[in-house]
Design an enzyme around this catalytic site. Sequence first.
Site, PDB file in Angstrom:
ATOM      1  N   LYS A  61      -7.428 -25.416  10.833  1.00 15.92           N
ATOM      2  CA  LYS A  61      -8.560 -25.428  11.681  1.00 15.92           C
ATOM      3  C   LYS A  61      -8.341 -24.618  12.996  1.00 15.92           C
ATOM      4  O   LYS A  61      -9.109 -23.510  12.991  1.00 15.92           O
ATOM      5  CB  LYS A  61      -9.062 -26.736  12.055  1.00 15.92           C
ATOM      6  CG  LYS A  61     -10.575 -26.984  12.318  1.00 15.92           C
ATOM      7  CD  LYS A  61     -10.686 -28.339  12.713  1.00 15.92           C
ATOM      8  CE  LYS A  61     -10.927 -29.320  11.778  1.00 15.92           C
ATOM      9  NZ  LYS A  61     -11.061 -30.805  11.962  1.00 15.92           N
ATOM     10  N   ARG A  94     -10.434 -32.547  18.078  1.00 15.58           N
ATOM     11  CA  ARG A  94     -10.529 -32.466  16.556  1.00 15.58           C
ATOM     12  C   ARG A  94      -9.046 -32.315  16.116  1.00 15.58           C
ATOM     13  O   ARG A  94      -8.337 -31.486  16.420  1.00 15.58           O
ATOM     14  CB  ARG A  94     -11.283 -31.231  16.001  1.00 15.58           C
ATOM     15  CG  ARG A  94     -12.596 -30.826  16.830  1.00 15.58           C
ATOM     16  CD  ARG A  94     -13.094 -29.546  16.541  1.00 15.58           C
ATOM     17  NE  ARG A  94     -13.546 -29.353  15.054  1.00 15.58           N
ATOM     18  CZ  ARG A  94     -13.961 -28.211  14.543  1.00 15.58           C
ATOM     19  NH1 ARG A  94     -14.108 -27.117  15.295  1.00 15.58           N
ATOM     20  NH2 ARG A  94     -14.541 -28.246  13.450  1.00 15.58           N
ATOM     21  N   GLY A  99      -7.279 -38.902   6.503  1.00 15.17           N
ATOM     22  CA  GLY A  99      -6.290 -39.957   7.002  1.00 15.17           C
ATOM     23  C   GLY A  99      -6.227 -39.690   8.305  1.00 15.17           C
ATOM     24  O   GLY A  99      -5.653 -40.460   9.082  1.00 15.17           O
ATOM     25  N   MET A 150      -6.973 -38.328  11.893  1.00 15.60           N
ATOM     26  CA  MET A 150      -8.134 -38.891  12.943  1.00 15.60           C
ATOM     27  C   MET A 150      -9.256 -37.985  12.898  1.00 15.60           C
ATOM     28  O   MET A 150      -9.530 -36.673  12.797  1.00 15.60           O
ATOM     29  CB  MET A 150      -7.692 -38.818  14.619  1.00 15.60           C
ATOM     30  CG  MET A 150      -8.695 -39.520  15.324  1.00 15.60           C
ATOM     31  SD  MET A 150      -8.101 -39.367  16.979  1.00 15.60           S
ATOM     32  CE  MET A 150      -9.276 -37.855  17.328  1.00 15.60           C
ATOM     33  N   ARG A 203     -12.653 -22.293   6.186  1.00  9.04           N
ATOM     34  CA  ARG A 203     -11.609 -22.503   5.338  1.00  9.04           C
ATOM     35  C   ARG A 203     -11.761 -22.045   3.846  1.00  9.04           C
ATOM     36  O   ARG A 203     -12.954 -21.830   3.556  1.00  9.04           O
ATOM     37  CB  ARG A 203     -11.232 -24.001   5.422  1.00  9.04           C
ATOM     38  CG  ARG A 203     -12.049 -24.896   4.821  1.00  9.04           C
ATOM     39  CD  ARG A 203     -11.799 -26.497   5.065  1.00  9.04           C
ATOM     40  NE  ARG A 203     -13.168 -27.129   5.019  1.00  9.04           N
ATOM     41  CZ  ARG A 203     -12.977 -28.333   5.389  1.00  9.04           C
ATOM     42  NH1 ARG A 203     -12.170 -28.821   5.585  1.00  9.04           N
ATOM     43  NH2 ARG A 203     -14.144 -28.890   5.298  1.00  9.04           N
ATOM     44  N   HIS A 248       2.729 -36.736 -32.507  1.00 10.58           N
ATOM     45  CA  HIS A 248       1.931 -36.093 -33.607  1.00 10.58           C
ATOM     46  C   HIS A 248       0.407 -35.800 -32.983  1.00 10.58           C
ATOM     47  O   HIS A 248       0.169 -34.944 -33.186  1.00 10.58           O
ATOM     48  CB  HIS A 248       2.141 -36.796 -34.697  1.00 10.58           C
ATOM     49  CG  HIS A 248       1.563 -35.945 -36.101  1.00 10.58           C
ATOM     50  ND1 HIS A 248       0.252 -36.284 -36.240  1.00 10.58           N
ATOM     51  CD2 HIS A 248       1.956 -34.922 -36.783  1.00 10.58           C
ATOM     52  CE1 HIS A 248      -0.316 -35.579 -37.385  1.00 10.58           C
ATOM     53  NE2 HIS A 248       0.812 -34.717 -37.801  1.00 10.58           N
ATOM     54  N   SER A 264      13.680 -17.155 -33.235  1.00  8.86           N
ATOM     55  CA  SER A 264      12.441 -17.860 -32.680  1.00  8.86           C
ATOM     56  C   SER A 264      13.022 -19.171 -32.022  1.00  8.86           C
ATOM     57  O   SER A 264      13.545 -20.112 -32.966  1.00  8.86           O
ATOM     58  CB  SER A 264      11.306 -18.080 -33.654  1.00  8.86           C
ATOM     59  OG  SER A 264      10.256 -18.639 -32.864  1.00  8.86           O
ATOM     60  N   CYS A 278       8.546 -20.783 -30.323  1.00  7.39           N
ATOM     61  CA  CYS A 278       7.459 -21.326 -31.132  1.00  7.39           C
ATOM     62  C   CYS A 278       7.085 -22.839 -31.008  1.00  7.39           C
ATOM     63  O   CYS A 278       6.226 -23.465 -31.446  1.00  7.39           O
ATOM     64  CB  CYS A 278       7.599 -20.773 -32.591  1.00  7.39           C
ATOM     65  SG  CYS A 278       9.030 -21.652 -33.374  1.00  7.39           S
ATOM     66  N   TYR A 305       8.146 -12.778 -27.058  1.00  4.62           N
ATOM     67  CA  TYR A 305       6.741 -13.306 -27.034  1.00  4.62           C
ATOM     68  C   TYR A 305       7.111 -14.813 -27.098  1.00  4.62           C
ATOM     69  O   TYR A 305       7.956 -15.282 -27.209  1.00  4.62           O
ATOM     70  CB  TYR A 305       6.088 -12.635 -28.332  1.00  4.62           C
ATOM     71  CG  TYR A 305       6.882 -13.434 -29.770  1.00  4.62           C
ATOM     72  CD1 TYR A 305       6.349 -14.606 -30.225  1.00  4.62           C
ATOM     73  CD2 TYR A 305       7.847 -12.584 -30.312  1.00  4.62           C
ATOM     74  CE1 TYR A 305       7.093 -15.395 -31.245  1.00  4.62           C
ATOM     75  CE2 TYR A 305       8.430 -13.134 -31.410  1.00  4.62           C
ATOM     76  CZ  TYR A 305       8.217 -14.354 -31.941  1.00  4.62           C
ATOM     77  OH  TYR A 305       8.756 -14.950 -32.879  1.00  4.62           O
TER      78      TYR A 305
HETATM   79  P1  ADP Z   1     -13.363 -32.198   9.559  1.00  5.93           P
HETATM   80  O1  ADP Z   1     -11.834 -32.115   9.717  1.00  5.93           O
HETATM   81  O2  ADP Z   1     -13.279 -33.907   9.192  1.00  5.93           O
HETATM   82  O3  ADP Z   1     -13.993 -31.330   9.151  1.00  5.93           O
HETATM   83  P2  ADP Z   1     -14.228 -31.607  12.252  1.00  5.93           P
HETATM   84  O4  ADP Z   1     -13.188 -31.323  13.307  1.00  5.93           O
HETATM   85  O5  ADP Z   1     -14.806 -30.114  11.393  1.00  5.93           O
HETATM   86  O6  ADP Z   1     -13.875 -32.458  11.337  1.00  5.93           O
HETATM   87  O7  ADP Z   1     -15.494 -31.957  13.000  1.00  5.93           O
HETATM   88  C1  ADP Z   1     -16.340 -32.846  12.425  1.00  5.93           C
HETATM   89  C2  ADP Z   1     -17.941 -32.312  12.709  1.00  5.93           C
HETATM   90  O8  ADP Z   1     -17.933 -32.107  14.225  1.00  5.93           O
HETATM   91  C3  ADP Z   1     -18.280 -30.996  11.949  1.00  5.93           C
HETATM   92  O9  ADP Z   1     -19.457 -30.865  11.441  1.00  5.93           O
HETATM   93  C4  ADP Z   1     -18.186 -30.046  13.310  1.00  5.93           C
HETATM   94  O10 ADP Z   1     -18.967 -28.878  13.058  1.00  5.93           O
HETATM   95  C5  ADP Z   1     -18.517 -30.834  14.384  1.00  5.93           C
HETATM   96  N1  ADP Z   1     -18.047 -30.182  15.562  1.00  5.93           N
HETATM   97  C6  ADP Z   1     -16.785 -30.326  16.030  1.00  5.93           C
HETATM   98  N2  ADP Z   1     -16.416 -29.656  17.175  1.00  5.93           N
HETATM   99  C7  ADP Z   1     -17.477 -29.235  17.672  1.00  5.93           C
HETATM  100  C8  ADP Z   1     -18.044 -28.549  18.810  1.00  5.93           C
HETATM  101  N3  ADP Z   1     -17.223 -28.266  19.893  1.00  5.93           N
HETATM  102  N4  ADP Z   1     -19.390 -28.662  19.019  1.00  5.93           N
HETATM  103  C9  ADP Z   1     -20.113 -29.103  17.883  1.00  5.93           C
HETATM  104  N5  ADP Z   1     -19.833 -29.379  16.856  1.00  5.93           N
HETATM  105  C10 ADP Z   1     -18.553 -29.843  16.547  1.00  5.93           C
HETATM  106 MG    MG Z   2     -14.692 -29.842   9.477  1.00  2.00          MG
END
Ligand code: ADP
Ligand code: MG
Length: 947
Positions: free
Chosen positions: A50, A122, A131, A133, A366, A484, A836, A903, A923
């Site tokens: 990210k 994020r 898993g 945060m 991504r 088989h 073979s 083969c 081959y």
């Molecule tokens: P994930 O890894 O689960 O995709 P994200 O970090 O992408 O989590 O965030 C989840 C949601 O929050 C996404 O829809 C993202 O677009 C939104 N979001 C994250 N940061 C911002 C921000 N700075 N302003 C507005 N929306 C945000």
């Molecule tokens: Mg996201």
Amino acid sequence: MMQAAALYYLFANFYLTEERCCMSKKKYVYFFGGNETEGNRTQKELLGGKGANLAEMTRLGLPVPPGFTISTEACSDFYEDGQTGYWPEGLEEQVKEKLNLLEKTTGKKFGEGEEPLLVSVRSGAAVSMPGMMDTVLNLGLNDNSIESLIKKTENPRFVWDAYRRFIQMFGDVVMEIPHHTFEEALDGVKSRKGVNLDTELSTDDLREVVSEFKKIYDREIGEAFPDSPWDQLRLSIDAVFGSWNNARAIRYRQINDITGLVGTAVNVQTMVFGNMGEDSGTGVCFTRNPANGDNKFYGEYLMNAQGEDVVAGIRTPKPISTLREVNESAYDELMRIRTILEEHYLDMQDIEFTIQEGKLYVLQTRTGKRTVFAELNIAVDMANEGLIDRKTAIMRIPTASFNQLFAPILDKASKKNATLLTTGLSASPGGACGRAVFTADEAEEWTSRGEDVILCRKETSPEDIGGMSVSKGIITSRGGMTSHAAVVARGMGLPCVAGASDLRVDSSSKRITCGETMINEGDLIALDGFTGEVFAGKVDVRSSELLSISSGEGDPSESRLYQNYSILMKWTDEFRRLGVRTNAETVRDTKTAVDFGAEGIGLCRTEHMFFAEERIISFRKLILVAEEVKDFKHLIASAEGDTTSLEKKLAGPLEDYNEALDELLPLQRGDFAAIFRELEGLPCTVRLLDPPLHEFLPKDEEGQLEMSREMGLPVEKIRNTVEKLHEFNPMLGHRGCRLGLIYPEVSDMQVRAIMEAAIEVKQDGYEVLPEIMIPLVGHPEELRIARERAQLVIDGILEESGLEKDYIKYKIGTMIEIPRAALDAARIAEYADFFSFGTNDLTQMACGFSRDDAGAFLEDYVKMGIYEVDPFTSIDVDGVGRFVEIGVEEGRKAKPDLKVGVCGEHGGDPKSIRFFNSVGLDYVSCSPFRVPVAKLAAAQAEIEAAM
Ligand code: ADP
Ligand code: MG
Ligand code: MG
């Protein structure tokens, strides 16, 4: 106290070790925004996926809200021995410094001032990882900052909405207050106000929600909600670090075998708001369709919404195409960004965006996940559009899921409503549903009445071939991936679930029991060869587009998938070095394989031709007298003096023997001729008789009685022969070239059939390239004798017919499937025009695993990590692979231009193919349905080797 400790650290870091000293100067925080962007896309390891892409998009000049990324190294140092749970030296300073820069860039103050700066926090590791945060939005709000924000935006409803979201996210995600406590409070307010949707709550309602949420926080944490923006940020960053080692994340990394990552990054980013009203919104989109690869923008959005609202399913999101009507300039901007990102990343992107008061922002990009169908279309399209080159397109196609392209499939929705019985091994891909039958004969009988059947067996044997080929799918309760049933099913392109050990298959009472459930003959049963699932009852099946078109049922010009598939296959031909042949012994299989692009037959197993109705009788007749004939001949050879009486005694059996051979000769000749014709000049390796003879005789009393009736012979004779032929270890018994050496007349007949067929077809105007293959050679002498004898027969035939010695361009070679042969390959090569590798038997003998019994423990062996994968599925490079390497090396030492192929089942396994390519094989040969994936894998192997 704290200060003293910190000072000590500083002191220690500075004076005691050099490493520490440098660590304190480590750069932990990377800014993105304007001209100050420090990271880029190549830094996924350091900044997480990210973070690296946020920096990259900023560099591209896209509208990304500015922010900064705390590196994965900071997370790793957070867990450093001795100071676990403390921020590493220098981090706080650097965060504050970048926060300052962010304030300068945005012209706002963090959580205060006229227009307070709010941020999101994020998480994000190098690979995306559920898993970790969840994101916290709107951080920086408190009772003061909401007032200024209300003043600034003149939108109190929005501000209170943002505030209640923040308290909930912070409480839930950072402080781990159970999610439902907030949800319940929110629902409480909603029902008191008599509304359904969050968007229907008024400003006052939201104010009420905030006060409820604060009470919850108080109660659960025992402290007031933190007012200070810095505390909010610090605790959130702590929580992201903490989530790297929570149970869910650890488990996810284990299951998915993710190793070598040092931690998660933390992204702190300026908030943009999709919840400011009807001119704001948020959405997710794919630059192309991730299900089918169509080059059409695909996605969903919601107006007046924030963050995860789109995926949370509270409101139903709208298709992206309708955004044009809502806000044309935002839509155009999104389309522009789509093009920029695809042209930059050169792959389909999964994008998150937010619209704030009409203006569009990008929040993430991504590489988008997709099906193999989409991958194929996207790769070929992108190469045709000039975005990527052909090599890249080929490398992108996943070999592991490639065959999903051909398999009929169980309908997803229908599967959901069906009763799952059990899950066995996903032995052969595809879905099938039909009536349960329990013997091969019943399969044919039911099918002739127009029913779809699923053949259910404990295990299958060569006698079942006929019944298997008419079935829609095979289920066995025993046997592994190379049983088989599994091998034959993959060869026939039939879905198969093998080793479903929860099923009690009883063919005498014609019933399967599985726990409480019973399936009787004629009941519907379904299997999913992709997943190994077995269902009771009806499940709908759909056939694959590629197959129906290549078998002539559909119009190629109407299938983009088919066209792109054909293009891809042509490209693989440009890049691969390995030839790809097929294992086939019927005209049908040969045709299928040649249609798929096979370049000849690498293994034609002649014994499969003996199982058909009229032949098995002649062949059994031959087996019954073969022993007698052999014994008499021995006696005559070693007798002193008069042998007339012996010769008289031999006369009868010998006549039967020759009669049986005479019956078989035209049948085999006909079979070969038909295959040679179908091949239209492609080479064909024919293996002489290989399995032990007892396999052709009925083992049970009933079958023996039937045979005696059919052949007009006393049942004792049959029983005696069966007993005589019994072996304790038939796989290491009288089979392979050993048969031909002891009963040379049988080989003579086969060689004659091959050559006569070749002459016949050649005289019709087709090129024929027969390759006679002598199986199971372990010692050069075996091959020398067998070859000399075959040579005599061939010379005789050509002379009889008055043809030149080189009229047919034939070869005589051998299979290398005994370890001894691999080691002694130089001497063996003297008598061989080609090798073979029969890697099935080679694996069996090199590892000491019985192909038929190893299923019982091999799975555990793999689980225990003794073998990485089942060595019958993918070649055991370190062991069996060494024999192949040595075999090739020794063989070519004696004969530099020796043609060498493989083969065994491994010939169709992509990982094994990479290995075969690396050791210089000419081959691979595999079952018809694996020809396309083998070509793909061969091209990938060669491209990879050149990289
Ligand atoms: P994930 O890894 O689960 O995709 P994200 O970090 O992408 O989590 O965030 C989840 C949601 O929050 C996404 O829809 C993202 O677009 C939104 N979001 C994250 N940061 C911002 C921000 N700075 N302003 C507005 N929306 C945000
Ligand atoms: Mg996201
Ligand atoms: Mg073999």
